[in-house]
Write a protein that holds these residues in place. Structure first.
Motif, PDB file in Angstrom:
ATOM      1  N   ALA A 201      46.259  46.584  36.369  1.00 41.31           N
ATOM      2  CA  ALA A 201      45.234  47.657  37.002  1.00 41.31           C
ATOM      3  C   ALA A 201      44.010  47.572  36.196  1.00 41.31           C
ATOM      4  O   ALA A 201      42.905  47.895  36.780  1.00 41.31           O
ATOM      5  N   ALA A 202      43.928  47.220  34.950  1.00 42.41           N
ATOM      6  CA  ALA A 202      42.841  47.140  34.141  1.00 42.41           C
ATOM      7  C   ALA A 202      41.687  46.114  34.485  1.00 42.41           C
ATOM      8  O   ALA A 202      40.625  46.197  34.483  1.00 42.41           O
ATOM      9  N   ASN A 203      42.338  44.949  34.828  1.00 40.81           N
ATOM     10  CA  ASN A 203      41.466  44.015  35.218  1.00 40.81           C
ATOM     11  C   ASN A 203      41.210  43.513  36.699  1.00 40.81           C
ATOM     12  O   ASN A 203      40.553  42.492  37.170  1.00 40.81           O
ATOM     13  N   GLN A 204      42.112  44.209  37.477  1.00 38.59           N
ATOM     14  CA  GLN A 204      42.140  44.085  38.955  1.00 38.59           C
ATOM     15  C   GLN A 204      42.069  42.915  39.556  1.00 38.59           C
ATOM     16  O   GLN A 204      41.461  42.250  40.440  1.00 38.59           O
ATOM     17  N   LYS A 205      43.272  42.135  38.828  1.00 33.78           N
ATOM     18  CA  LYS A 205      43.558  40.966  39.199  1.00 33.78           C
ATOM     19  C   LYS A 205      45.057  40.684  38.827  1.00 33.78           C
ATOM     20  O   LYS A 205      45.707  41.463  37.968  1.00 33.78           O
ATOM     21  N   LEU A 206      45.761  39.499  39.533  1.00 36.74           N
ATOM     22  CA  LEU A 206      47.270  39.300  39.271  1.00 36.74           C
ATOM     23  C   LEU A 206      47.176  37.923  38.596  1.00 36.74           C
ATOM     24  O   LEU A 206      46.501  37.068  38.914  1.00 36.74           O
ATOM     25  N   SER A 207      48.062  37.740  37.764  1.00 36.01           N
ATOM     26  CA  SER A 207      48.648  36.586  36.969  1.00 36.01           C
ATOM     27  C   SER A 207      49.765  36.784  36.498  1.00 36.01           C
ATOM     28  O   SER A 207      50.177  37.797  35.780  1.00 36.01           O
ATOM     29  N   TYR A 209      50.496  34.923  33.958  1.00 35.87           N
ATOM     30  CA  TYR A 209      50.286  34.562  32.732  1.00 35.87           C
ATOM     31  C   TYR A 209      48.809  35.107  32.206  1.00 35.87           C
ATOM     32  O   TYR A 209      47.941  34.368  32.016  1.00 35.87           O
ATOM     33  N   PRO A 210      48.819  36.447  32.165  1.00 40.63           N
ATOM     34  CA  PRO A 210      47.375  36.928  31.593  1.00 40.63           C
ATOM     35  C   PRO A 210      47.259  36.526  30.185  1.00 40.63           C
ATOM     36  O   PRO A 210      48.278  36.051  29.439  1.00 40.63           O
ATOM     37  N   ASP A 211      45.661  36.393  29.616  1.00 38.09           N
ATOM     38  CA  ASP A 211      45.718  35.771  28.303  1.00 38.09           C
ATOM     39  C   ASP A 211      45.028  36.843  27.598  1.00 38.09           C
ATOM     40  O   ASP A 211      44.499  37.845  28.271  1.00 38.09           O
ATOM     41  N   SER A 212      44.735  36.405  26.298  1.00 40.29           N
ATOM     42  CA  SER A 212      43.821  37.441  25.514  1.00 40.29           C
ATOM     43  C   SER A 212      42.396  37.829  26.073  1.00 40.29           C
ATOM     44  O   SER A 212      41.694  38.718  25.407  1.00 40.29           O
ATOM     45  N   SER A 213      41.847  36.890  27.296  1.00 41.29           N
ATOM     46  CA  SER A 213      40.694  37.520  27.551  1.00 41.29           C
ATOM     47  C   SER A 213      40.661  38.436  28.444  1.00 41.29           C
ATOM     48  O   SER A 213      39.690  39.169  28.665  1.00 41.29           O
ATOM     49  N   TRP A 214      41.828  39.094  28.834  1.00 37.95           N
ATOM     50  CA  TRP A 214      42.240  40.145  29.732  1.00 37.95           C
ATOM     51  C   TRP A 214      42.128  41.528  28.823  1.00 37.95           C
ATOM     52  O   TRP A 214      42.431  41.588  27.837  1.00 37.95           O
ATOM     53  N   LYS A 215      41.448  42.462  29.559  1.00 39.60           N
ATOM     54  CA  LYS A 215      41.388  43.917  28.951  1.00 39.60           C
ATOM     55  C   LYS A 215      42.782  44.418  28.936  1.00 39.60           C
ATOM     56  O   LYS A 215      43.480  44.206  29.628  1.00 39.60           O
ATOM     57  N   CYS A 216      43.138  44.965  27.711  1.00 41.02           N
ATOM     58  CA  CYS A 216      44.281  45.614  27.363  1.00 41.02           C
ATOM     59  C   CYS A 216      45.457  44.551  27.161  1.00 41.02           C
ATOM     60  O   CYS A 216      46.540  44.938  27.319  1.00 41.02           O
ATOM     61  N   SER A 218      48.340  42.341  25.850  1.00 39.85           N
ATOM     62  CA  SER A 218      49.353  42.252  24.671  1.00 39.85           C
ATOM     63  C   SER A 218      50.287  41.275  24.973  1.00 39.85           C
ATOM     64  O   SER A 218      50.659  40.679  25.991  1.00 39.85           O
ATOM     65  N   GLN A 219      51.144  40.961  23.914  1.00 34.96           N
ATOM     66  CA  GLN A 219      52.387  40.117  24.237  1.00 34.96           C
ATOM     67  C   GLN A 219      53.318  40.401  25.177  1.00 34.96           C
ATOM     68  O   GLN A 219      53.871  40.025  26.056  1.00 34.96           O
ATOM     69  N   ASP A 220      53.314  42.009  25.056  1.00 32.07           N
ATOM     70  CA  ASP A 220      54.281  42.578  26.136  1.00 32.07           C
ATOM     71  C   ASP A 220      54.037  42.233  27.495  1.00 32.07           C
ATOM     72  O   ASP A 220      54.597  42.058  28.446  1.00 32.07           O
ATOM     73  N   ALA A 221      52.479  42.496  27.848  1.00 31.81           N
ATOM     74  CA  ALA A 221      52.147  42.204  29.008  1.00 31.81           C
ATOM     75  C   ALA A 221      52.461  40.873  29.674  1.00 31.81           C
ATOM     76  O   ALA A 221      52.844  40.705  30.720  1.00 31.81           O
ATOM     77  N   LEU A 222      52.009  39.719  28.807  1.00 31.26           N
ATOM     78  CA  LEU A 222      52.589  38.547  29.047  1.00 31.26           C
ATOM     79  C   LEU A 222      54.047  38.385  29.539  1.00 31.26           C
ATOM     80  O   LEU A 222      54.473  37.757  30.421  1.00 31.26           O
ATOM     81  N   ASP A 223      54.849  38.846  28.471  1.00 28.02           N
ATOM     82  CA  ASP A 223      56.233  38.951  28.712  1.00 28.02           C
ATOM     83  C   ASP A 223      56.743  39.558  30.056  1.00 28.02           C
ATOM     84  O   ASP A 223      57.425  38.862  30.645  1.00 28.02           O
ATOM     85  N   GLY A 224      56.130  40.770  30.349  1.00 25.49           N
ATOM     86  CA  GLY A 224      56.564  41.307  31.493  1.00 25.49           C
ATOM     87  C   GLY A 224      55.711  40.916  32.953  1.00 25.49           C
ATOM     88  O   GLY A 224      56.640  40.676  33.704  1.00 25.49           O
ATOM     89  N   CYS A 225      54.732  40.411  32.667  1.00 22.80           N
ATOM     90  CA  CYS A 225      54.109  39.424  34.010  1.00 22.80           C
ATOM     91  C   CYS A 225      55.026  38.188  34.368  1.00 22.80           C
ATOM     92  O   CYS A 225      54.957  37.777  35.334  1.00 22.80           O
ATOM     93  N   SER A 226      55.177  37.611  33.282  1.00 24.63           N
ATOM     94  CA  SER A 226      56.095  36.189  33.564  1.00 24.63           C
ATOM     95  C   SER A 226      57.271  36.452  33.864  1.00 24.63           C
ATOM     96  O   SER A 226      58.053  35.155  33.899  1.00 24.63           O
TER      97      SER A 226
END
Length: 422
Positions: A201-207, A209-216, A218-226
């Motif tokens: 929601a914060a970056n208005q895109k999907l992946s 594998y979000p990385d540290s360049s993404w707003k908001c 966190s490692q939890d975000a990467l773990d959840g999206c993957s």
């Protein structure tokens, strides 16, 4: 059913992600052999038991965009943002498909949960042959969130129990149609799907594998999206988000030929899910006035069911009496063989390269053309899948499907089933 209303400014775009497979993309039909009605059943002794490689599980990819408001549709690759000019409306899921890097959790669309045994949650009871009831609409009056998201402050939202139940009940309704055992809800992965939904929601895109360049980030975000089926919606007018429709979107898989989301949801071994969603006016690529909703359903790395005593021999879509809203001529039909009920990964021994498909109607003297055939043995849930398109399927008519010459450990087997869109 409880829904949430959003006033948004720019566009409506929705994406779903699923993982891609390989196979021939061509017209495919009857092999010329007459089917004699004798379909040998597969047995667990026919397939060698092998361990599932941890790097073989994949979250979804190949995403699609489609629209509530009649917007254009198209394919989307992982990390590629929705096309602002297309004014896509509807939900979409993330397009890239991450490879499962272990048993840490479920990735979003198409890959399959790791075969990690029981995580500690109670095992869902088998639904048996009872008629499924459509429980997608709980009818309750409850808030969407237990804890509201705040995109500007990078605070993830946590859905209410009522919202979670909508997702759980809709998924179990659809699994029951396929004669698959229900799943349970676990809060074990609530934090990571919440953080994944927040970064979408914060970056208005999907992946995946979000990385540290993404707003908001966190490692939890990467773990959840993957490890989840993931979803985004952007809108420029007041809209309603129905959480059950998000489940339906993952099942339909329009423009997502790999069918990763569907394959995860219809994995017989899937035992539990967690659900996250966050929404708000973001400051991503479309500017501060774009309302965006992100959602994630955790499917990889949780508990696994014991289906060794079940009667499951295959998973087909559509199957028997099927909701008509979940199929049209643009949607791929699919078929997965369960040749070994003791070891999920042993089902990668299934070979569709010489298979043929015939679809006939009981009331029409017609054989339907099979086109766009694909197949793979990738790790999106069960590691085998045959999929195709056809045209001209009508509601209210019963269709018979024969899949001929599926090779399992050098033995040929045929499968037959029927479906009717109601």
């Amino acid at each position: 059913m409880k829904t949430a209303k959003f006033l948004v400014i720019l566009l409506i775009s929705t994406l779903f992600a699923a993982c891609g497979g390989s196979g021939d993309d061509n017209f495919y039909g009857d092999s010329g052999n007459d089917y004699d009605g004798n379909t040998p059943g597969s047995t667990d002794n026919d397939v060698e038991h092998v361990d599932r490689p941890d790097d073989a599980q994949k979250p979804g990819g190949g995403g699609s965009s489609g629209g509530i408001g009649g917007g254009s549709t198209g394919n989307q690759d992982e990390d590629e943002e929705p096309d602002g000019d297309s004014a896509d409306s509807g939900d979409s899921s993330d397009s890239g498909e991450p490879t499962d890097t272990g048993d840490s959790g479920d990735s979003s669309d198409s890959g399959g949960p790791a075969d990690t045994g029981d995580s500690g949650d109670s095992e869902p009871a088998d639904t048996g042959d009872s008629e499924p009831s459509d429980t997608g609409d709980s009818g309750g009056d409850f808030p969407v969130y237990e804890s509201d998201p705040n995109i500007a402050q990078c605070t993830a939202g946590y859905p209410s129990e009522g919202t979670k139940n909508i997702v759980l009940e809709r998924l179990n309704y659809l699994r029951a149609i396929h004669k698959l055992p229900p799943v349970v809800y676990t809060d074990e992965f609530d934090d990571i799907v919440a953080e994944c939904s927040l970064v979408i929601a914060a970056n208005q895109k999907l992946s995946h594998y979000p990385d540290s360049s993404w707003k908001c980030y966190s490692q939890d975000a990467l773990d959840g999206c993957s490890s989840s089926n993931i979803h985004i919606m952007m809108a420029n007018y007041q809209a309603e988000t129905d959480d059950a429709k998000i489940v339906d979107g993952f099942m339909i898989e329009k423009n997502v030929d790999e069918l990763g989301h569907r394959r995860w949801f219809l994995d017989p071994w899937l035992a539990d899910i967690s659900y996250g969603r966050s929404e708000g006016v973001g400051a991503g690529q479309y500017g501060a006035e774009t309302f965006t909703l992100g959602a994630a359903v955790h499917v990889i790395g949780g508990a696994q069911q014991d289906i060794s005593d079940s009667d499951i021999e295959f998973v087909a879509y559509p199957f028997e009496n099927y909701p008509k809203e979940l199929y049209d001529d643009s949607v791929m039909m699919s078929f997965t063989v369960i040749s070994n009920k003791f070891s999920k990964w042993s089902n990668s021994a299934v070979d569709f390269s010489s298979a043929s498909i015939a679809i006939t109607s009981e009331t029409e003297n017609k054989v339907y053309q099979i086109k766009d055939l694909q197949f793979d043995n990738d790790g999106y849930g069960v590691p085998n899948n045959l999929r195709w398109r056809t045209t001209g399927v009508r509601t209210g008519l019963k269709y018979n499907v024969v899949i001929h010459n599926v090779i399992i450990n050098n033995y040929s087997q045929d499968y037959i089933y029927w479906f009717q869109l109601d």
